[in-house]
Design a protein around this motif. Structure first.
Motif, short mmCIF file in Angstrom:
data_model
loop_
_atom_site.label_atom_id
_atom_site.label_comp_id
_atom_site.label_asym_id
_atom_site.label_seq_id
_atom_site.Cartn_x
_atom_site.Cartn_y
_atom_site.Cartn_z
N TYR A 1 -1.02 7.77 3.90
CA TYR A 1 -1.61 6.73 4.74
C TYR A 1 -0.53 5.89 5.40
O TYR A 1 0.63 5.86 4.96
N VAL A 2 -0.92 5.20 6.46
CA VAL A 2 -0.10 4.14 7.04
C VAL A 2 -0.66 2.80 6.57
O VAL A 2 -1.85 2.67 6.28
N ARG A 3 0.24 1.81 6.51
CA ARG A 3 -0.14 0.50 5.99
C ARG A 3 0.21 -0.58 7.01
O ARG A 3 1.32 -0.59 7.57
N ASP A 4 -0.73 -1.51 7.22
CA ASP A 4 -0.52 -2.65 8.11
C ASP A 4 -0.55 -3.94 7.30
O ASP A 4 -1.56 -4.25 6.65
N ASP A 5 0.56 -4.70 7.34
CA ASP A 5 0.65 -5.97 6.62
C ASP A 5 0.41 -7.18 7.51
O ASP A 5 0.69 -8.31 7.11
N THR A 6 -0.13 -6.96 8.71
CA THR A 6 -0.34 -8.07 9.64
C THR A 6 -1.35 -9.10 9.15
O THR A 6 -1.12 -10.30 9.32
N PRO A 7 -2.49 -8.71 8.57
CA PRO A 7 -3.45 -9.74 8.13
C PRO A 7 -2.80 -10.74 7.18
O PRO A 7 -1.94 -10.38 6.37
N ALA A 8 -3.23 -12.00 7.28
CA ALA A 8 -2.67 -13.06 6.44
C ALA A 8 -3.81 -13.82 5.79
O ALA A 8 -4.32 -14.80 6.34
N ALA A 9 -4.24 -13.35 4.62
CA ALA A 9 -5.33 -13.97 3.87
C ALA A 9 -6.52 -14.27 4.78
O ALA A 9 -7.06 -15.38 4.80
N GLU A 10 -6.95 -13.26 5.52
CA GLU A 10 -8.03 -13.42 6.50
C GLU A 10 -9.39 -13.54 5.80
O GLU A 10 -9.70 -12.78 4.88
N ASN A 11 -10.19 -14.51 6.25
CA ASN A 11 -11.57 -14.60 5.76
C ASN A 11 -12.55 -13.90 6.70
O ASN A 11 -13.75 -13.83 6.41
#
Length: 245
Positions: free
Chosen positions: A91-101
């Motif tokens: 898989y590829v991984r994206d760390d962009t989200p920042a504790a998104e609600n």
């Protein structure tokens, strides 16, 4: 971003349970040309037109089984090819989200005639909390001669709520989900919507998930691959947002 050759091993704090229900799907779609939704609140997107996966934060490729290829293009000139030849996640991984609600994601997916035994099932998309536990997923299975997909969301009691299964033809499809955390303890107003080719498959409301947030996401053959699942399928045109659909 990390080069695709690096293979970080995150710590997982829980394990998704097996799918034990087999409801009869009521939706079958032959895809029209995909139309992703607007870019308001955009977090991250990649159509693999760079010819590689360098836009992503990291990747697990299992010695090149996950790669970018012209043959995998579902939109543009390149797409991501997943060669499933064992049970190892790729898989590829994206760390962009920042504790998104609030988290919304869409991508193109083509089963590409991948071989699966009846009842074979695994996860092709997963979003995780800051504690690296599961929050949100899209499952893919083969049942009764038919490819199927559904979305599901975790609640504060570590139980999953799922949309109905939708039949996928052996062709490119646009999959999209829209997840919202409950806004206060006891409010129980979290939600999850799942669309296939811009048609709503299921809308789940009243989810108790106020403690959950989304911190990173994975796309590919993410988890739970069966030994009888063998072949290649394709992904393209991934995009994520922290705004409503």
């Amino acid at each position: 971003p990390l080069p695709p050759s690096e293979t970080p091993t995150p710590t997982i704090t829980n394990t998704p349970g097996p799918v034990t229900d087999t409801p009869t799907p009521t939706h079958t779609f032959t895809p029209a040309p995909p139309t992703p939704t607007s870019s308001a609140g955009a977090l991250f997107s990649d159509g693999f037109e760079s010819g590689n996966i360098s836009a992503w934060s990291s990747a697990i490729t299992d010695s090149g089984d996950l790669s970018v290829q012209p043959a995998a293009a579902l939109d543009g000139s390149f797409g991501m090819q997943a060669l499933v030849n064992n049970t190892s996640p790729i898989y590829v991984r994206d760390d962009t989200p920042a504790a998104e609600n609030h988290y919304r994601a869409s991508f193109l997916f083509d089963p590409n005639s991948i071989s699966m035994a009846n009842g074979n099932h695994h996860i092709i998309f997963m979003a995780y909390s800051p504690a690296n536990s599961f929050v949100l997923r899209i499952e893919f299975q083969f049942l009764g001669g038919q490819y199927q997909a559904r979305a599901s969301a975790l609640n504060d009691n570590n139980a999953w709520s799922a949309t109905p299964w939708a039949n996928l033809s052996d062709a490119p499809h646009l999959l999209e989900l829209d997840w919202q955390a409950s806004n206060a303890p006891g409010a129980n107003n979290g939600s999850l919507g799942f669309w296939l080719d811009n048609a709503l498959i299921g809308q789940l409301n009243g989810i108790d998930n106020d403690t959950l947030r989304i911190e990173h996401a994975r796309l590919g053959a993410v988890s739970g691959i069966d030994v009888q699942t063998l072949g290649v399928y394709y992904f393209d045109a991934f995009a994520s947002y922290n705004s409503p659909r």
